[in-house]
Design an enzyme around this catalytic site. Structure first.
Site, PDB file in Angstrom:
ATOM      1  N   GLU A  27       0.812  -1.277   0.146  1.00  0.00           N
ATOM      2  CA  GLU A  27       0.129  -0.126  -0.042  1.00  0.00           C
ATOM      3  C   GLU A  27       0.694   1.337   0.077  1.00  0.00           C
ATOM      4  O   GLU A  27       0.505   2.224  -0.645  1.00  0.00           O
ATOM      5  CB  GLU A  27      -0.805   0.031   1.298  1.00  0.00           C
ATOM      6  CG  GLU A  27      -1.945  -0.983   1.223  1.00  0.00           C
ATOM      7  CD  GLU A  27      -2.860  -1.210   2.482  1.00  0.00           C
ATOM      8  OE1 GLU A  27      -2.398  -0.611   3.541  1.00  0.00           O
ATOM      9  OE2 GLU A  27      -3.739  -2.007   2.451  1.00  0.00           O
TER      10      GLU A  27
ATOM     11  N   HIS B 289       2.893 -10.171  -9.365  1.00  0.00           N
ATOM     12  CA  HIS B 289       4.435 -10.534  -9.402  1.00  0.00           C
ATOM     13  C   HIS B 289       5.255  -9.267  -8.451  1.00  0.00           C
ATOM     14  O   HIS B 289       5.913  -9.730  -7.863  1.00  0.00           O
ATOM     15  CB  HIS B 289       4.902 -10.650 -10.802  1.00  0.00           C
ATOM     16  CG  HIS B 289       6.222 -10.922 -10.565  1.00  0.00           C
ATOM     17  ND1 HIS B 289       7.205  -9.853 -10.935  1.00  0.00           N
ATOM     18  CD2 HIS B 289       7.318 -11.960 -10.767  1.00  0.00           C
ATOM     19  CE1 HIS B 289       8.736 -10.295 -10.822  1.00  0.00           C
ATOM     20  NE2 HIS B 289       8.518 -11.534 -10.790  1.00  0.00           N
ATOM     21  N   SER B 290       4.676  -8.104  -8.856  1.00  0.00           N
ATOM     22  CA  SER B 290       5.121  -6.908  -8.114  1.00  0.00           C
ATOM     23  C   SER B 290       4.180  -5.900  -8.371  1.00  0.00           C
ATOM     24  O   SER B 290       3.159  -6.021  -9.005  1.00  0.00           O
ATOM     25  CB  SER B 290       6.615  -6.603  -8.569  1.00  0.00           C
ATOM     26  OG  SER B 290       6.441  -6.139  -9.973  1.00  0.00           O
TER      27      SER B 290
END
Length: 401
Positions: free
Chosen positions: A78, A292-293
């Site tokens: 976040e 994944h990222s």
């Protein structure tokens, strides 16, 4: 000549007998490599003989590490989405592989990791403050702000600094394991990587050299279904990455969402690697619940129904929580209190990291050479001239003096 003896003649480097049947060996001659597990999805022990018989405090510690790690992942993810850090890669759904394997190692064992095993470092005692310092690239970062986020390292905890480049750590880990063997020390090396990295040339070189040089190393492959956006169906045609046998390496496949199974196989692999000076390959079958990222949107290549199914049906944290609850070792009140405490710990570390200055700009030029070469001296001078000329664009008051 004795016909029986003639038919048993072996070629160098091979075993078997002669045949007059022209038949190719098909890759799918077996039903598939079995997946070792200890716990069912509801946290029940399936075979009492395989139960590691941990005391309550150990299992609670496993659970707290997994949930604290999960909380840190969520908050840092976040944080990136809010523009507070540049990049992040979560580990949602893979916490069991980290804690189970880390608990089975000796603190002196050397860890070579990819960018999705941060929980191993957390279990070894890496403080939240330093995780945050690395992601925020502040003056407390052990890497002095030179690495992108999630690329941790700790000499004190025998955790080699992570590199983004896939599979480069595999031959490096084999070299380290060979050095461990030459030193005749009671240590092992563990090398983590994903099934996507297992397709790189470095993986094959590492497996080959480890077997022929007889190195005390554990190859730990985290098979989570996807290499970024590439599903396993497009990565290989065999049954998983089960290539160890082809290199003469004992191998096992394990349920990566079962922290006890991960512990058992890593413990045994570590024992035998040290005792026998030979490599072992563990393929942990798990699922990458997160993207994944932060540079990835996994909804473009897989359905959210698929993700929800794995998260709700077979999450390693949920499975361990059911185990604890069934034994009366964990209650709803403890769960609520711990979740609040974990959130507070992570937020305190994050806010502290945000308030710290950035590393001094001169640190860009240190640590590679004992005496700075002339070309880097010129670059440093040019940097300071540029910063002086355009100082309104560079808030140097945010940097450490």
């Amino acid at each position: 000549m004795d016909q029986k003896k003639y038919h048993s003649i072996l070629f160098p480097g091979a075993s078997g007998e002669y045949t007059d049947q022209l038949e190719f060996v098909e890759p799918d001659v077996t039903a598939g490599i079995p997946v070792y597990r200890v716990m069912g999805r509801n946290g029940e022990i399936l075979a009492p003989s395989e139960d590691p018989q941990f005391p309550q405090e150990t299992v609670v510690d496993f659970y707290k590490n997994m949930t604290l790690f999960n909380t840190m992942d969520r908050i840092l993810y976040e944080s990136q989405r809010q523009g507070r850090i540049a990049f992040y890669a979560t580990n949602f759904g893979e916490e069991g592989t980290h804690v189970g394997s880390a608990a089975a190692l000796d603190p002196s064992d050397l860890v070579f990791s990819q960018y999705r095993e941060s929980g191993v470092l957390l279990y070894r005692g890496f403080p939240l403050d330093l995780f945050m310092a690395q992601c925020y690239a502040n003056a407390d970062d052990l890497g002095k702000g030179r690495q992108m986020p999630v690329h941790y390292g700790s000499k004190e905890l025998n955790f080699v600094t992570i590199s983004s480049t896939l599979a480069t750590q595999i031959p490096q880990a084999v070299g380290a394991a060979y050095a461990v063997k030459q030193a005749n020390s009671d240590r092992a090396v563990i090398c983590y990587f994903g099934e996507g990295a297992a397709s790189e040339g470095d993986a094959h070189a590492g497996l080959l050299f480890s077997a022929t040089l007889e190195c005390p190393i554990i190859f730990f492959c985290r098979n989570n279904g996807y290499a970024i956006s590439t599903p396993t169906s497009e990565q290989y045609r065999g049954d998983g990455i089960g290539r160890g046998a082809g290199y003469g390496i004992p191998s096992i496949r394990v349920d990566g969402n079962d922290v006890f199974a991960i512990y058992n196989v890593t413990k045994e692999a570590r024992r035998r690697a040290v005792a026998e000076n030979r490599p072992f390959l563990i393929e942990a079958m798990t699922y990458r619940v997160g993207h994944h990222s932060t540079s990835d949107d996994s909804s473009t290549y897989r359905s959210m129904d698929e993700v929800r199914q794995w998260e709700q049906r077979d999450h390693p944290i949920s499975r361990l929580q059911r185990y604890l609850t069934a034994r009366g070792w964990w209650s709803e009140e403890q769960e609520e209190a711990w979740r609040k405490e974990a959130q507070q710990q992570v937020m305190e570390a994050l806010l502290k990291a945000e308030g710290r200055p950035k590393p001094h700009p001169d640190l860009l030029f240190t640590d590679a050479y004992q005496d700075l070469p002339p070309n880097l001296v010129k670059q440093r001078e040019a940097m300071w001239r540029h910063l002086g000329e355009y100082k309104s664009h560079y808030p140097l008051d945010l940097y450490e003096e």
